[in-house]
Design a protein around this motif. Structure first.
Motif, PDB file in Angstrom:
ATOM      1  N   GLN A  68       4.201   0.235   2.064  1.00 19.89           N
ATOM      2  CA  GLN A  68       4.451  -0.499   3.043  1.00 19.89           C
ATOM      3  C   GLN A  68       3.725  -1.818   2.964  1.00 19.89           C
ATOM      4  O   GLN A  68       2.718  -2.068   2.082  1.00 19.89           O
ATOM      5  CB  GLN A  68       3.925  -0.190   4.595  1.00 19.89           C
ATOM      6  N   PRO A  69       4.225  -2.931   3.351  1.00 17.21           N
ATOM      7  CA  PRO A  69       3.808  -4.315   3.002  1.00 17.21           C
ATOM      8  C   PRO A  69       2.550  -4.575   4.315  1.00 17.21           C
ATOM      9  O   PRO A  69       2.884  -4.117   5.080  1.00 17.21           O
ATOM     10  CB  PRO A  69       4.744  -5.247   3.263  1.00 17.21           C
ATOM     11  N   VAL A  70       1.458  -5.282   3.401  1.00 20.77           N
ATOM     12  CA  VAL A  70       0.409  -5.733   4.318  1.00 20.77           C
ATOM     13  C   VAL A  70      -0.245  -7.070   4.018  1.00 20.77           C
ATOM     14  O   VAL A  70      -0.088  -7.454   2.783  1.00 20.77           O
ATOM     15  CB  VAL A  70      -0.814  -4.527   4.331  1.00 20.77           C
ATOM     16  N   LEU A 113       0.920  -1.099   0.135  1.00 18.15           N
ATOM     17  CA  LEU A 113      -0.089  -0.143  -0.065  1.00 18.15           C
ATOM     18  C   LEU A 113       0.700   1.165   0.051  1.00 18.15           C
ATOM     19  O   LEU A 113       1.829   1.340   0.719  1.00 18.15           O
ATOM     20  CB  LEU A 113      -0.866  -0.192   1.453  1.00 18.15           C
ATOM     21  N   GLY A 114       0.774   2.140  -0.968  1.00 24.29           N
ATOM     22  CA  GLY A 114       1.327   3.566  -1.011  1.00 24.29           C
ATOM     23  C   GLY A 114       0.451   4.512  -0.286  1.00 24.29           C
ATOM     24  O   GLY A 114      -0.740   4.705  -0.558  1.00 24.29           O
ATOM     25  N   ARG A 115       0.993   5.137   0.492  1.00 20.23           N
ATOM     26  CA  ARG A 115       0.306   6.488   1.196  1.00 20.23           C
ATOM     27  C   ARG A 115       1.452   7.539   1.316  1.00 20.23           C
ATOM     28  O   ARG A 115       2.529   7.227   1.112  1.00 20.23           O
ATOM     29  CB  ARG A 115      -0.084   5.904   2.601  1.00 20.23           C
ATOM     30  N   LEU A 116       0.845   8.665   1.578  1.00 18.04           N
ATOM     31  CA  LEU A 116       1.531   9.775   1.694  1.00 18.04           C
ATOM     32  C   LEU A 116       1.987   9.956   3.012  1.00 18.04           C
ATOM     33  O   LEU A 116       1.025   9.955   4.227  1.00 18.04           O
ATOM     34  CB  LEU A 116       1.059  11.006   1.332  1.00 18.04           C
ATOM     35  N   GLY A 151       4.480  -9.340  16.002  1.00 16.26           N
ATOM     36  CA  GLY A 151       4.065  -9.608  14.494  1.00 16.26           C
ATOM     37  C   GLY A 151       5.168  -9.334  13.538  1.00 16.26           C
ATOM     38  O   GLY A 151       6.579  -9.991  13.692  1.00 16.26           O
ATOM     39  N   SER A 152       4.928  -8.817  12.323  1.00 14.51           N
ATOM     40  CA  SER A 152       5.915  -8.713  10.972  1.00 14.51           C
ATOM     41  C   SER A 152       5.835  -7.264  10.647  1.00 14.51           C
ATOM     42  O   SER A 152       5.050  -6.543  11.122  1.00 14.51           O
ATOM     43  CB  SER A 152       5.479  -9.713  10.142  1.00 14.51           C
ATOM     44  N   LYS A 153       6.589  -7.111   9.556  1.00 16.88           N
ATOM     45  CA  LYS A 153       6.528  -5.994   8.730  1.00 16.88           C
ATOM     46  C   LYS A 153       5.027  -5.468   8.397  1.00 16.88           C
ATOM     47  O   LYS A 153       4.543  -4.544   8.514  1.00 16.88           O
ATOM     48  CB  LYS A 153       7.508  -5.629   7.809  1.00 16.88           C
ATOM     49  N   GLN A 154       4.324  -6.489   7.957  1.00 13.53           N
ATOM     50  CA  GLN A 154       3.018  -6.497   7.501  1.00 13.53           C
ATOM     51  C   GLN A 154       2.184  -6.185   8.478  1.00 13.53           C
ATOM     52  O   GLN A 154       1.304  -5.243   8.534  1.00 13.53           O
ATOM     53  CB  GLN A 154       2.566  -7.783   6.840  1.00 13.53           C
TER      54      GLN A 154
END
Length: 495
Positions: free
Chosen positions: A65-67, A54-57, A289-292
């Motif tokens: 960021q990975p999800v 997901l790309g966000r500002l 958890g994880s990066k996601q």
């Protein structure tokens, strides 16, 4: 009010009206778009096969960021750019991370490969990362492979992810930023009917109003827990209110006195500020958890769900954190330990929600440590979580705050051990005995799949001794980093 969700996909705006409250991003991709590169593995955010970006500002900067798309609700991606493995190649050429995975033999059966590729895509676009095996293994802790082996995957990451981004997403970053700015608005989102809906209010006032009208609705911040209610618990959640768009809910405010975190602040966003509060908090968050999971999950959600084995509540209770609750226009603040009443029960009235948390900054005379004990190093639920804040003057303990998770039906302070430590000398371990013995009276832990009650008791006593030894200077802080995180095979000492 807006009755659609909107997101950016392959450079175009997608606008959807028919979105159910429990629809996931994974189901949308595979069943609606028929974009089947994204795989379903565990269905609970552990294996990473379903990873998308997901790309966000973030402060004007485009951040990917990975999800885990299997537990990410579709309505939650409103205003973001959704990127999947199908989007990466351009003009018939593989993306650099795809090419590295191919050239260095990073895939065998290939089922997990799209998830690895998408996690590596976000690493490729991360800024300021040091090229190291540790950086890669931290980043990929939420992606599992059962046939290739991790060495060639890590080699592919080291070969491709640490130079300046030079792909189609970098080339059109300016256009993407402009498109995301156009998607941003301050309107409340409501899809459905009064009986079944997905709502994403834009203001605290809007949240208070809709939650006051529907106190039976489920509040969702990151869905890293609620998502499992849907995918694993097979629960029906007809009314969902998402907090991610609420202005102020993602606020992080640092002051000399401490840190305020809005209830929708993610672990990823909170980590730098919490690390400045106490380095042990940063190490703890790295193992949640994880990066996601950390990109979606929130500190406020971890508190609000009231889990007895949640990692952050004991760590924050020991620091004297306070929780801010809101019902309509009424605000109240209470010590975090008082929020937890019993298993699955919190001091929260109908229509009242967690608005934020205040974490006091340790003072000069405070010594703070927190420790997590779990079967796996990464991405595992605690068997025991212990946190300690000692007020020390001239080697004497004047006050102690001790909190444990996994030892009772709620995160709970060790009142007997705290009282027994007052007056104890760090120079005389014989004065610690009463507090160590008192822990057996403070808690009566249960036996479950994670640990036996006896093990938990002994682990808690050992953690108290560890904290006292570190406070006394008898031993340097030693933190096991895990075999996958070791450089040269040696355990690393905490900073």
């Amino acid at each position: 009010m807006r009755d659609t969700i909107r997101f950016l996909r392959a450079g175009a705006v997608v606008e959807l009206t028919d979105v159910g409250p429990m629809d996931t991003v994974l189901d949308y991709l595979r069943l609606t778009e028929r974009a089947t590169g994204t795989k379903e593995g565990c269905g609970e955010g552990d294996c990473g096969a379903c990873t998308v970006a997901l790309g966000r500002l973030v402060n004007g900067r485009l951040v990917y960021q990975p999800v885990n798309s299997c537990i990410q609700l579709l309505g939650m991606i409103d205003g973001a750019e959704l990127v999947t493995v199908e989007d990466l190649s351009a003009d018939g050429k593989l993306h650099p991370v795809q090419k590295a995975m191919r050239d260095l033999h990073g895939s065998q059966c290939g089922f997990c490969t799209p998830g690895f590729i998408m996690s590596l895509f976000t690493l490729y676009h991360a800024q300021g990362m040091e090229r190291s095996r540790k950086a890669v293994t931290d980043w990929l802790a939420g992606n599992l492979c059962r046939c290739t082996g991790y060495r060639p995957i890590i080699d592919a990451a080291l070969a491709s992810c640490f130079d300046a981004a030079d792909d189609a997403f970098a080339w059109r970053a300016s256009e993407t930023r402009d498109a995301l700015r156009r998607l941003a608005d301050s309107r409340d989102v409501f899809l459905g009917s009064t009986e079944s809906f997905f709502a994403a209010p834009a203001t605290v006032e809007g949240l208070a109003a809709i939650y006051g009208q529907h106190p039976d609705a489920t509040l969702v911040a990151g869905a890293t827990d609620v998502g499992l209610w849907i995918t694993k618990g097979l629960r029906t959640l007809p009314k969902i209110i998402h907090l991610g768009r609420v202005s102020g809910m993602t606020r992080i405010e640092e002051t000399p006195a401490g840190l305020f975190l809005g209830a929708a602040v993610t672990y990823t966003a909170a980590e730098p500020a919490l690390t400045r509060i106490a380095p042990d908090l940063g190490e703890l968050l790295r193992r949640i958890g994880s990066k996601q999971v950390r990109a979606s999950g929130t500190i406020g959600g971890n508190v609000a769900n009231g889990s007895p084995i949640g990692d952050t509540p004991p760590a924050l209770i020991a620091l004297g954190a306070r929780v801010e609750l809101q019902q309509g226009d009424d605000l109240r603040v209470l010590p975090l330990e008082d929020f937890f009443l019993d298993y699955g029960k919190q001091d929260r009235r109908p229509g009242e929600f967690v608005a934020g948390l205040f974490v006091p900054r340790p003072e000069a005379e405070h010594f703070y440590r927190c420790y997590k004990i779990s079967k796996r190093f990464d991405q595992d639920i605690s068997a025991v979580m212990g946190a300690f804040r000692l007020t020390i003057v001239d080697s004497l303990i004047h006050e102690a705050r001790i909190a444990f998770g996994g030892m009772a039906a709620t995160p709970k302070r060790a009142s007997g051990a705290e009282a027994a430590l007052v007056g104890a000398s760090l120079d005389d371990p014989a004065t610690w005995g009463a507090a160590i013995r008192a822990l057996t009276m403070d808690y009566k832990p249960i036996t479950d799949m994670r640990a036996s009650g006896d093990y938990r008791t002994e682990a808690a006593r050992a953690l108290l001794v560890k904290a006292l030894m570190e406070a006394s200077g008898a031993t340097e802080p030693l933190r096991l980093k895990g075999a996958a995180h070791q450089e040269g095979g040696d355990n690393e000492r905490a900073a």
